[in-house]
Design an enzyme around this catalytic site. Structure first.
Site, PDB file in Angstrom:
ATOM      1  N   CYS A  41     -50.984  15.548  -5.448  1.00 29.17           N
ATOM      2  CA  CYS A  41     -52.405  15.971  -5.549  1.00 29.17           C
ATOM      3  C   CYS A  41     -53.365  14.828  -5.238  1.00 29.17           C
ATOM      4  O   CYS A  41     -54.413  14.698  -5.864  1.00 29.17           O
ATOM      5  CB  CYS A  41     -52.728  16.556  -6.920  1.00 29.17           C
ATOM      6  SG  CYS A  41     -51.836  18.060  -7.271  1.00 29.17           S
ATOM      7  N   ASP A  80     -61.364   9.868 -15.483  1.00 28.60           N
ATOM      8  CA  ASP A  80     -60.171  10.695 -15.589  1.00 28.60           C
ATOM      9  C   ASP A  80     -59.091   9.860 -16.274  1.00 28.60           C
ATOM     10  O   ASP A  80     -58.516   8.951 -15.669  1.00 28.60           O
ATOM     11  CB  ASP A  80     -59.745  11.111 -14.172  1.00 28.60           C
ATOM     12  CG  ASP A  80     -58.382  11.793 -14.155  1.00 28.60           C
ATOM     13  OD1 ASP A  80     -57.773  11.982 -15.225  1.00 28.60           O
ATOM     14  OD2 ASP A  80     -57.946  12.153 -13.039  1.00 28.60           O
ATOM     15  N   HIS A 135     -57.082  11.748  -8.164  1.00 30.01           N
ATOM     16  CA  HIS A 135     -56.348  13.018  -8.185  1.00 30.01           C
ATOM     17  C   HIS A 135     -57.339  14.104  -7.776  1.00 30.01           C
ATOM     18  O   HIS A 135     -58.522  14.004  -8.084  1.00 30.01           O
ATOM     19  CB  HIS A 135     -55.855  13.246  -9.617  1.00 30.01           C
ATOM     20  CG  HIS A 135     -54.937  14.416  -9.802  1.00 30.01           C
ATOM     21  ND1 HIS A 135     -55.390  15.707  -9.832  1.00 30.01           N
ATOM     22  CD2 HIS A 135     -53.594  14.482  -9.982  1.00 30.01           C
ATOM     23  CE1 HIS A 135     -54.363  16.522 -10.035  1.00 30.01           C
ATOM     24  NE2 HIS A 135     -53.264  15.811 -10.121  1.00 30.01           N
ATOM     25  N   LYS A 178     -49.339  15.696 -20.909  1.00 27.47           N
ATOM     26  CA  LYS A 178     -48.804  14.409 -20.457  1.00 27.47           C
ATOM     27  C   LYS A 178     -48.619  13.456 -21.638  1.00 27.47           C
ATOM     28  O   LYS A 178     -48.167  12.319 -21.458  1.00 27.47           O
ATOM     29  CB  LYS A 178     -49.734  13.782 -19.418  1.00 27.47           C
ATOM     30  CG  LYS A 178     -49.798  14.582 -18.103  1.00 27.47           C
ATOM     31  CD  LYS A 178     -50.550  13.835 -17.034  1.00 27.47           C
ATOM     32  CE  LYS A 178     -51.112  14.720 -15.957  1.00 27.47           C
ATOM     33  NZ  LYS A 178     -50.125  15.205 -14.995  1.00 27.47           N
ATOM     34  N   GLN A 182     -53.778   9.878 -17.006  1.00 28.72           N
ATOM     35  CA  GLN A 182     -52.582   9.017 -16.954  1.00 28.72           C
ATOM     36  C   GLN A 182     -52.734   7.771 -17.821  1.00 28.72           C
ATOM     37  O   GLN A 182     -51.829   6.922 -17.861  1.00 28.72           O
ATOM     38  CB  GLN A 182     -52.308   8.570 -15.510  1.00 28.72           C
ATOM     39  CG  GLN A 182     -51.973   9.702 -14.567  1.00 28.72           C
ATOM     40  CD  GLN A 182     -50.610  10.313 -14.835  1.00 28.72           C
ATOM     41  OE1 GLN A 182     -49.806   9.792 -15.608  1.00 28.72           O
ATOM     42  NE2 GLN A 182     -50.347  11.433 -14.199  1.00 28.72           N
TER      43      GLN A 182
HETATM   44  C1  LIG Z   1     -54.688  11.256 -12.662  1.00 25.82           C
HETATM   45  C2  LIG Z   1     -54.627  12.706 -12.969  1.00 25.82           C
HETATM   46  N1  LIG Z   1     -55.754  13.386 -13.166  1.00 25.82           N
HETATM   47  C3  LIG Z   1     -55.757  14.689 -13.463  1.00 25.82           C
HETATM   48  C4  LIG Z   1     -54.583  15.397 -13.567  1.00 25.82           C
HETATM   49  C5  LIG Z   1     -54.659  16.860 -13.838  1.00 25.82           C
HETATM   50  O1  LIG Z   1     -54.079  17.222 -15.034  1.00 25.82           O
HETATM   51  P1  LIG Z   1     -53.974  18.756 -15.376  1.00 25.82           P
HETATM   52  O2  LIG Z   1     -53.187  19.378 -14.270  1.00 25.82           O
HETATM   53  O3  LIG Z   1     -53.267  18.813 -16.681  1.00 25.82           O
HETATM   54  O4  LIG Z   1     -55.364  19.284 -15.438  1.00 25.82           O
HETATM   55  C6  LIG Z   1     -53.371  14.732 -13.378  1.00 25.82           C
HETATM   56  C7  LIG Z   1     -52.077  15.431 -13.502  1.00 25.82           C
HETATM   57  O5  LIG Z   1     -51.459  15.937 -12.617  1.00 25.82           O
HETATM   58  C8  LIG Z   1     -53.397  13.365 -13.057  1.00 25.82           C
HETATM   59  O6  LIG Z   1     -52.261  12.691 -12.840  1.00 25.82           O
END
Ligand SMILES: Cc1ncc(COP(=O)(O)O)c(C=O)c1O
Lengths: 411, 154
Positions: free
Chosen positions: A368, A202, A122, A228, A205
């Site tokens: 993203c 990260d 992401h 999430k 998810q």
């Molecule tokens: C794999 C992953 N990493 C990071 C994020 C970023 O999360 P946030 O927008 O809450 O910082 C997301 C969510 O969109 C995600 O799916």
């Protein structure tokens, strides 16, 4: 105990909504989960009953607020099997990744170092590290995908061979492919090649859907985001080894993160407080505790089993729709509940609009993950992603909506 | 949200059988590439200019039905127009996407079918893509250049 979906659903008032006469079918939890009543109640109680600032207050309300906030730190540490001294609250996972990029990578890496990443990241776990690597002159390498959407660990082995990888940022579960990466094994490989390497994961998810032990994964830091996993927006965390935090530079400075301040300078508070400048998100922390309690009542093993069964049914159902191509592993043992697909010849935006007009909430776009979209040679996908409140009765509206889009937009 | 409010039959016709869709143009004066990274819409637009008029307008690209159909209707509405007149019409379409009544409904041709898109804010960008590419192509031409690339951010 298996999950009683009817009982779960009763905690989510929004699921009673109808959209143009259609039952709301929420299949977008990978973007953000719904919020259950107990989480709303916990935030409401703080504002109505214990409203005050945290730390330094010597009256009961301030102590209650501090207990809520620090209690959430302990709850999250237990939930992820980590040391509470390593839990830094941030506003989301993105900020947690930036904290590591600014506090560690920019402070400790140089032109001799290599940053290891993957093509399925992401942007939140990619851009802060490409920027940091450029800033310090470090090289950046990316683990590619196998045919079925897993990380190619053979290539990873080659990327590690010269022992120059001193930092890695890897996603635990892909928000597009659904792939569950074998983070423990990859971490071992990285440390075998260079035992001083720092591994950042990260877990945005993963933490909502799988039993996670940060200790067992063996990683140095793990980013999560509250919204999430049933918690409110505005709270996330970096869950790190305290020793890593000790070596990190402060990122934001100001109140609460200092030990002493003179007109000329300052000394820093102990970790994790050193990384929490200013008044924190107190109601959100109370909401996070309630969300964790909700998940623990169901049990993370039961949640994983429920989603695995649902995802198997979802994959089977999609396989019956002509023209649907799934991106990501088909084996539910190595994938989570986010399922991306394209419908032959029909733009994802239009598929999403058709589903939306029938009350079925899915996400369309690049999610993203632009580099991943390029690897898959698509501009965008449609993604259905499930959670504890989804059940097989959600499949028919999804499949019928996809079929309706295929008929409506047929050329 | 009703599918029929958004997807008028005219829009679907342009989407299914786009007009002036081509990957190249003989005597091309300007080629612009526009993308909408949020939705993955990509558009190549080419114009040929004769006597201060748009002698030919062709587009090629990938994206949702709204972006492709709108570009198709745009080529019909603008081919043959004076450059300044085409810019004026593009502005009329842009205002229509922001909820204002068009002042040149007849000149917009099938473009008028996109009025309803204004109610779907996330799709406005899609409908505007071809028109904004045309505006950029004309302005690029007026600057004396022959190619330009633009990414439309959120
Ligand atoms: C794999 C992953 N990493 C990071 C994020 C970023 O999360 P946030 O927008 O809450 O910082 C997301 C969510 O969109 C995600 O799916």
């Amino acid at each position: 105990m298996p999950i009683d979906v009817e009982a779960v659903r009763s905690h989510y008032p929004v699921l009673d909504r109808e959209l143009d006469g259609n039952r709301l079918v929420y299949l977008d939890s990978a973007a953000s989960s719904l919020t259950p009543e107990p989480v709303l109640a916990a935030m409401d109680r703080y504002y109505r009953w214990s409203r005050s600032n945290v730390h330094r207050g010597v009256y009961p309300l301030a102590e209650e607020a501090t207990d809520l906030y620090e209690g959430a730190r302990g709850d999250l540490a237990r939930f992820l099997d980590a040391d509470p001294r390593g839990v830094v609250f941030t506003k989301n996972a993105t900020e947690a990744c930036n904290l590591v990029a600014y506090g560690y990578v920019r402070a400790h890496l140089g032109p001799d170092d290599v940053v290891l990443s993957t093509v399925m990241e992401h942007h939140a776990n990619l851009v802060p590290f490409t920027q940091a690597a450029h800033a310090v002159g470090a090289e950046i390498r990316h683990i590619p995908l196998t045919e079925d959407g897993q990380l190619d660990l053979e290539v990873a082995q080659q990327l590690l061979a010269d022992g120059r990888v001193t930092f890695a940022a890897v996603v635990h579960v892909s928000n597009v492919l659904g792939t569950i990466n074998d983070v423990a094994r990859l971490t071992e490989m990285i440390r075998d090649a260079n035992d001083a390497a720092v591994v950042h994961v990260d877990g945005a998810q993963a933490a909502p859907h799988l039993p996670v032990s940060v200790r067992d994964l063996g990683v140095d830091s793990y980013a999560i985001t509250g919204h999430k996993l049933l918690a409110p927006t505005g709270i996330g965390a970096l869950v790190a080894r305290p020793e890593l935090l000790d070596r990190m530079q402060p990122f934001l400075t100001g109140g609460d993160m200092i030990r002493d301040v003179t007109l000329e300078g300052a000394t820093w508070n102990d970790v994790p407080h050193r990384f929490e400048a200013g008044t924190p998100m107190i109601a959100e922390a109370a909401g996070l505790s309630a969300a964790i309690a909700e998940l623990q009542t169901l049990g993370m093993d039961a949640i994983r089993a429920h989603e695995r069964a649902f995802t198997a049914e979802l994959l089977d159902a999609l396989a019956t729709v002509p023209g649907v191509r799934i991106h990501g592993p088909k084996d539910v043992e190595i994938r989570g509940s986010a399922v991306s697909f394209v419908l032959d010849g029909i733009p994802p935006h239009d598929v999403g609009a058709m589903l939306g007009s029938r009350g079925v909430c899915v996400r369309v776009g690049h999610h993203c993950t632009k580099p991943l979209m390029r690897c898959l040679e698509v501009a965008a996908t449609t993604r259905a992603s499930a959670y504890i409140y989804n059940d097989v009765d959600d499949l028919e509206p999804l499949v019928e909506g996809i079929e309706a889009a295929a008929a409506f937009f047929a050329r | 949200m009703s599918m029929d409010d958004l997807y008028q039959e005219i829009i679907l016709d342009h989407y299914r059988k786009p007009h002036n869709r081509a990957p190249s143009l003989d005597g091309e004066a300007v080629h612009v590439h526009h993308s909408n990274p949020l939705c993955g819409d990509e558009m190549d637009l080419r114009i040929r200019v004769a006597d201060g008029h748009l002698d030919a307008v062709v587009f090629d690209g990938e994206g949702c039905s709204i972006s492709q159909a709108s570009a198709s209707a745009m080529t019909d509405a603008t081919t043959g127009r004076e450059l300044k007149d085409a810019l004026d019409l593009a502005e009329d379409f842009r205002l229509m996407m922001h909820g204002e009544g068009p002042s040149r409904p007849d000149d917009l041709g099938d473009g008028i079918a996109f009025t309803g898109v204004a109610q779907f804010p996330v799709r406005v960008k899609c409908a505007l893509l071809g028109w904004m590419a045309l505006k950029d192509a004309i302005e690029t031409h007026e600057r004396g250049a022959n190619a330009h690339t633009v990414t439309h951010e959120e």
